[in-house]
Design an enzyme around this catalytic site. Structure first.
Site, mmCIF file in Angstrom:
data_model
loop_
_atom_site.group_PDB
_atom_site.id
_atom_site.type_symbol
_atom_site.label_atom_id
_atom_site.label_comp_id
_atom_site.label_asym_id
_atom_site.label_seq_id
_atom_site.Cartn_x
_atom_site.Cartn_y
_atom_site.Cartn_z
ATOM 1 N N HIS A 179 52.862 37.893 -2.856
ATOM 2 C CA HIS A 179 51.476 37.529 -3.164
ATOM 3 C C HIS A 179 51.199 36.126 -2.637
ATOM 4 C CE1 HIS A 179 47.640 37.401 -5.075
ATOM 5 N NE2 HIS A 179 47.873 38.395 -5.906
ATOM 6 N N HIS A 188 62.882 55.821 8.921
ATOM 7 C CA HIS A 188 61.450 56.128 8.951
ATOM 8 C C HIS A 188 60.651 54.903 8.513
ATOM 9 C CE1 HIS A 188 62.525 60.360 9.442
ATOM 10 N NE2 HIS A 188 63.381 60.192 8.446
ATOM 11 N N ASN A 207 41.558 55.148 7.947
ATOM 12 C CA ASN A 207 42.159 54.229 6.980
ATOM 13 C C ASN A 207 41.778 54.706 5.584
ATOM 14 O OD1 ASN A 207 42.855 52.128 5.270
ATOM 15 N ND2 ASN A 207 42.144 50.508 6.636
#
Length: 529
Positions: free
Chosen positions: A332, A417, A454
């Site tokens: 953050h 992946h 998106n």
């Protein structure tokens, strides 16, 4: 006089060019193609230390000395070393020491975090009536009469270069002429998305939502009605009265992994429990009808979608679960004003509400990604890669050997992946370049962007569903999900596959309905050219 290196001047020139181009209406698209900063040139040592701290186990460190003492007493190692010919074990001492070792091992076992299994997940695939092509989208924006010529031209350029295909989805309220933007339409969109993927999830797993689900977490950034979306789900499925429900709002596109992290913590405190995570975004009431270019980008790339994930801490689910959660790392950057303000919901000069994307967004995203992967590295990279990385870092940071090039860790040695939030084509290309990934590594992200657009926090699950649909996920494979969001935040989740997942088909082997949204389109991807 010593000659000044040219490279910093070139970098400054490139940065200035990007800012100037942002102000030029004819090349505004450069804003979303601004490069991520080369964050490997400025790795902060404190985040490496934070990552190393994640790897430590306080319980193990506390119990290890006691265990060794008990083991030495039990085995009488002192006598074995000093007088091997007179070695003998006193039965009472041996029994006591064995009991102590057993107690310590039991404590260690009980102190271990409960495993968190991903049993199944389902992505919402809207009805065909909600499909919208790029040309239909541009025609729709023109028919609203809300945008001036410059704004229409701008949206055309963004749409053409966005990486979206012609089969994305927008809710009926947006596509109506004139648009029907009301609380009723927003609720209808939320119900369609949430109940659509939840119905598929419960049908696929055989879970009874009114009886079996003990934890419910919903994240939707921009639509937070009263009662909440989580209450809407509890009411619809008549869930238990003691259910622990949470509704996360305003946390942006990375909120899906925040929800996973919260569910993980709740599952540690609530044994023998199922947790459901629902990640979505609501488009209807968050369409921007103004001419501020920093707010128009959202209209061009955000589309309708959502995902529901079933998590469990029941060891009996290990045999049928798809994945086990290995790590979550949250970063953050909200303490920094530039990071906090780079994705900001506000009113424009005419009072139209929209989400403004600042020109510093790419730099902020790069800094957050740098911090996140530096923290994650010690958790996932093999020792050989960690040694090379730390050696390079110490030479540059501690020994001030500026001529030493920073070592770029090979994350392909840690993961099979990669699911990178499909925020836009330019973002994906820059992440690929900075992490040294191949086109095949980024194929799920780019394909999800092309097929579904998106979809905010749920995009990571459309990407994982793509890898499953292709039959590429095998037992033991490791999956890295990376999400970016307002605040500014960058979050990671690491999963390990517990079984070989076969290519997608209309129905599962057991006859239950398929949760994968790629059933009818997987053969069309990757897009050629």
């Amino acid at each position: 006089m010593e000659q000044v290196p040219e490279e910093p001047l070139i970098m400054d020139q490139e940065r200035l060019t990007a800012e100037m181009a942002f102000k030029d209406s004819s090349s505004i698209v450069i804003k979303i193609r601004q490069r991520l900063p080369d964050f490997l040139q400025s790795v902060n040592l404190k985040y490496v230390k934070l990552g190393l701290r994640y790897t430590t186990n306080p319980t193990l460190y506390a119990l290890l000395p006691l265990f060794l003492i008990a083991a030495s007493v039990f085995l009488r190692i002192d006598l074995i070393l000093i007088m091997p010919s007179q070695f003998a074990i006193d039965p009472l001492t041996a029994a006591t020491s064995a009991s102590v070792m057993l107690i310590l091992l039991t404590i260690y076992y009980l102190k271990q975090p409960r495993p968190v299994y991903l049993v199944e997940f389902a992505c919402y695939k809207p009805e065909d009536e909600s499909k919208i092509s790029k040309s239909e989208f541009l025609d729709m924006t023109d028919c609203t009469r809300a945008f001036n010529t410059e704004s229409l031209d701008f949206q055309t350029k963004i749409t053409v270069r966005s990486g979206l295909g012609d089969e994305t989805y927008l809710p009926p309220g947006i596509q109506a002429r004139p648009p029907q933007l009301s609380m009723k339409e927003a609720r209808l969109e939320a119900e369609a998305v949430m109940f659509g993927c939840l119905d598929a999830l419960f049908a696929s797993t055989g879970i009874n939502p009114s009886r079996d689900v003990g934890i419910l977490i919903v994240n939707c950034s921009l639509f937070n009605p009263t009662p909440s979306l989580s209450a809407m789900i509890v009411n619809h499925y008549k869930m238990r009265g003691d259910i622990k429900s949470f509704n996360l709002g305003g946390m942006g596109c990375s909120a899906g992994l925040i929800s996973i992290d919260l569910a993980k913590d709740l599952l540690q405190a609530n044994p023998n429990t199922y947790a459901v995570v629902l990640s979505t975004e609501n488009i209807t009431l968050n369409w921007y009808f103004g001419n501020d270019r920093s707010m128009l980008l959202s209209n061009c790339i955000f589309r309708m979608g959502g995902a529901a994930i079933l998590l469990s801490n029941k060891r009996s689910d290990a045999s049928r679960a798809k994945y086990r959660l290995v790590h979550t790392v949250r970063t953050h950057k909200g303490a920094n004003d530039n990071c906090y303000n780079c994705v900001y919901q506000r009113e424009d000069s005419n009072g139209n509400i929209g989400v403004s994307l600042a020109r510093e967004l790419m730099a902020v995203a790069g800094d957050a990604l740098k911090t996140n992967i530096t923290t994650l590295g010690p958790l996932v990279l093999p020792l050989s890669e960690q040694f090379k990385f730390l050696k390079s870092l110490m030479q540059r940071k501690v020994l001030k050997m500026k001529e030493v090039r920073p070592y770029i860790p090979n994350f392909k040695k840690a993961f099979e992946h990669f699911c990178v939030h499909a925020g836009g084509r330019a973002v994906l290309e820059e992440v690929q370049k900075n992490l040294g990934l191949l086109d095949t590594d980024m194929e799920p992200s780019k394909s999800a962007l092309h097929r579904f657009g998106n979809t905010s926090s749920s995009s990571l699950w459309y990407e994982l569903a793509y890898a499953e649909a292709k039959g590429r996920v095998g037992r033991g494979n490791r999956v890295w999900q990376i999400g970016f969001g307002s605040g500014f935040k960058c979050n990671s989740a690491v999963w390990r596959a517990l079984q070989d997942i076969p290519p997608v088909s209309a129905r599962k082997a057991d006859g239950r309905p398929q949760c994968n949204p790629w059933v009818d389109s997987i053969d069309n991807y990757p897009v050629k050219g």
